[in-house]
Each structure stands twice: as structure tokens, then as C-alpha cells.
Design a protein around this motif. Structure first.
Motif, PDB file in Angstrom:
ATOM      1  N   TYR A  39       0.826  -1.207   0.000  1.00  0.00           N
ATOM      2  CA  TYR A  39       0.000   0.000   0.000  1.00  0.00           C
ATOM      3  C   TYR A  39       0.861   1.258   0.000  1.00  0.00           C
ATOM      4  O   TYR A  39       0.532   2.234  -0.664  1.00  0.00           O
ATOM      5  CB  TYR A  39      -0.970   0.005   1.183  1.00  0.00           C
ATOM      6  N   GLU A  40       1.954   1.238   0.736  1.00  0.00           N
ATOM      7  CA  GLU A  40       2.862   2.387   0.721  1.00  0.00           C
ATOM      8  C   GLU A  40       3.531   2.517  -0.647  1.00  0.00           C
ATOM      9  O   GLU A  40       3.723   3.636  -1.139  1.00  0.00           O
ATOM     10  CB  GLU A  40       3.911   2.253   1.828  1.00  0.00           C
ATOM     11  N   ASP A  41       3.871   1.401  -1.264  1.00  0.00           N
ATOM     12  CA  ASP A  41       4.443   1.440  -2.618  1.00  0.00           C
ATOM     13  C   ASP A  41       3.444   2.038  -3.604  1.00  0.00           C
ATOM     14  O   ASP A  41       3.802   2.851  -4.460  1.00  0.00           O
ATOM     15  CB  ASP A  41       4.853   0.039  -3.073  1.00  0.00           C
ATOM     16  N   LEU A  42       2.175   1.629  -3.483  1.00  0.00           N
ATOM     17  CA  LEU A  42       1.135   2.176  -4.357  1.00  0.00           C
ATOM     18  C   LEU A  42       0.949   3.664  -4.092  1.00  0.00           C
ATOM     19  O   LEU A  42       0.799   4.456  -5.034  1.00  0.00           O
ATOM     20  CB  LEU A  42      -0.181   1.422  -4.145  1.00  0.00           C
ATOM     21  N   GLN A  43       1.005   4.061  -2.830  1.00  0.00           N
ATOM     22  CA  GLN A  43       0.876   5.479  -2.484  1.00  0.00           C
ATOM     23  C   GLN A  43       2.000   6.290  -3.133  1.00  0.00           C
ATOM     24  O   GLN A  43       1.762   7.365  -3.678  1.00  0.00           O
ATOM     25  CB  GLN A  43       0.893   5.655  -0.976  1.00  0.00           C
ATOM     26  N   GLN A  44       3.223   5.779  -3.087  1.00  0.00           N
ATOM     27  CA  GLN A  44       4.350   6.481  -3.705  1.00  0.00           C
ATOM     28  C   GLN A  44       4.175   6.582  -5.213  1.00  0.00           C
ATOM     29  O   GLN A  44       4.445   7.626  -5.808  1.00  0.00           O
ATOM     30  CB  GLN A  44       5.661   5.777  -3.366  1.00  0.00           C
TER      31      GLN A  44
END
Length: 156
Positions: A39-44
Motif C-alpha cells: 500500500y505504501e508502494d502504491l501510495q508512492q
């Protein structure tokens, strides 16, 4: 696709998404695979695409919406075509196919390599993503099957 099938698809997708979210919450709470955070990767990636910051809830909301609506309806449309006699078996097949798609499309798009092999944790991210997708899809399959049986039991 009639309104009842759409409703059943959305409800089943919602159940699967709730199970998936619960598993992801548990992963965070327990601290499992701390360097694997899709999810953090997608946010970035979304921040890069829009040229500004993206609220951390956006990837979660997109995932929930995708699971409850898009994939829920796709599952409802393909339910009869999926191999297996039970909703759980059909959900398993749907989830396994989704895992392959995630491994060869989604993770490379996030620059994590095929099946998230660039995370540096060996096969663990791939295995966890399989667990994540099977949790979602099997729960969705069970829910969809149960909702279809309720309709048949109620009569025409």
C-alpha cells in the motif's frame, strides 16, 4: 447482468475486501514482513503520477473499491465459467489467477520485480500476496455462493 446478480457480486466483493483488509491490518499489527508494504508502494506511485502527495487512505480505499466493485462484478460475471463445484473452489481459482496477474503486472509496475522479488525477502512477499488474494477470493466465493443459494431457496 440483472440487478440481483450485481447486488450479490457487490456484496460478495465487499465480504472478500473486508477479509483482505483484516489480513492486511493483522500483518501491520503483528509486524509481519515489515519491508513489504504494497500500500505504501502504491501510495508512492500515485504521488509520482499526480505530482503531489497522496493521503495514505487513498491506496486502501482504491484497493477496497477495486475488490468490492470491479473484481466483485468480474467474479459474478465469470462465476459459472470458473472450474470447481463450490464457491470456495471457484474463489480459489479466481484468486490464483489474480495472484499471477499481480505478480507479473502489479509488482513490476511498483518497481518491486516479478512477484515482489526485489523486496529482498525471497519468496515471502509472493507467498504472503498469495495468502492475501486467496483470503479475499475464497471468502468472496463462499459469500457469492451463499447469496445465490438464498435466492434459490426463496424461490422465483
Amino acid at each position: 447482468m440483472d440487478a440481483n446478480r450485481i447486488w450479490r457480486s457487490l456484496a460478495a466483493g465487499f465480504c472478500g475486501s473486508a477479509a483482505h483488509s483484516g489480513l492486511m491490518f493483522l500483518k501491520s499489527w503483528v509486524g509481519l514482513l515489515p519491508s513489504f508494504h504494497p500500500y505504501e508502494d502504491l501510495q508512492q506511485m500515485l504521488s509520482h503520477l499526480v505530482g503531489g502527495s497522496v493521503n495514505p487512505w487513498v491506496p486502501w480505499a482504491l484497493s477496497f473499491l477495486n475488490g468490492a466493485v470491479v473484481l466483485g462484478i468480474l467474479f459474478g460475471r465469470t462465476y459459472r465459467l470458473l472450474p470447481g463445484r463450490s464457491g470456495a473452489a471457484k474463489g480459489f481459482v479466481f484468486g490464483a489467477f489474480g495472484w499471477i496477474m499481480m505478480g507479473v503486472l502489479f509488482f513490476p509496475m511498483l518497481d518491486r520485480g516479478f512477484f515482489a522479488t526485489r523486496v529482498g525477502l525471497g519468496v515471502l512477499p509472493a507467498l504472503f500476496s498469495l495468502l492475501m488474494l486467496l483470503t479475499y477470493s475464497i471468502i468472496m466465493g463462499i459469500a457469492y455462493s451463499a447469496l445465490c443459494q438464498k435466492k434459490s431457496a426463496a424461490g422465483p
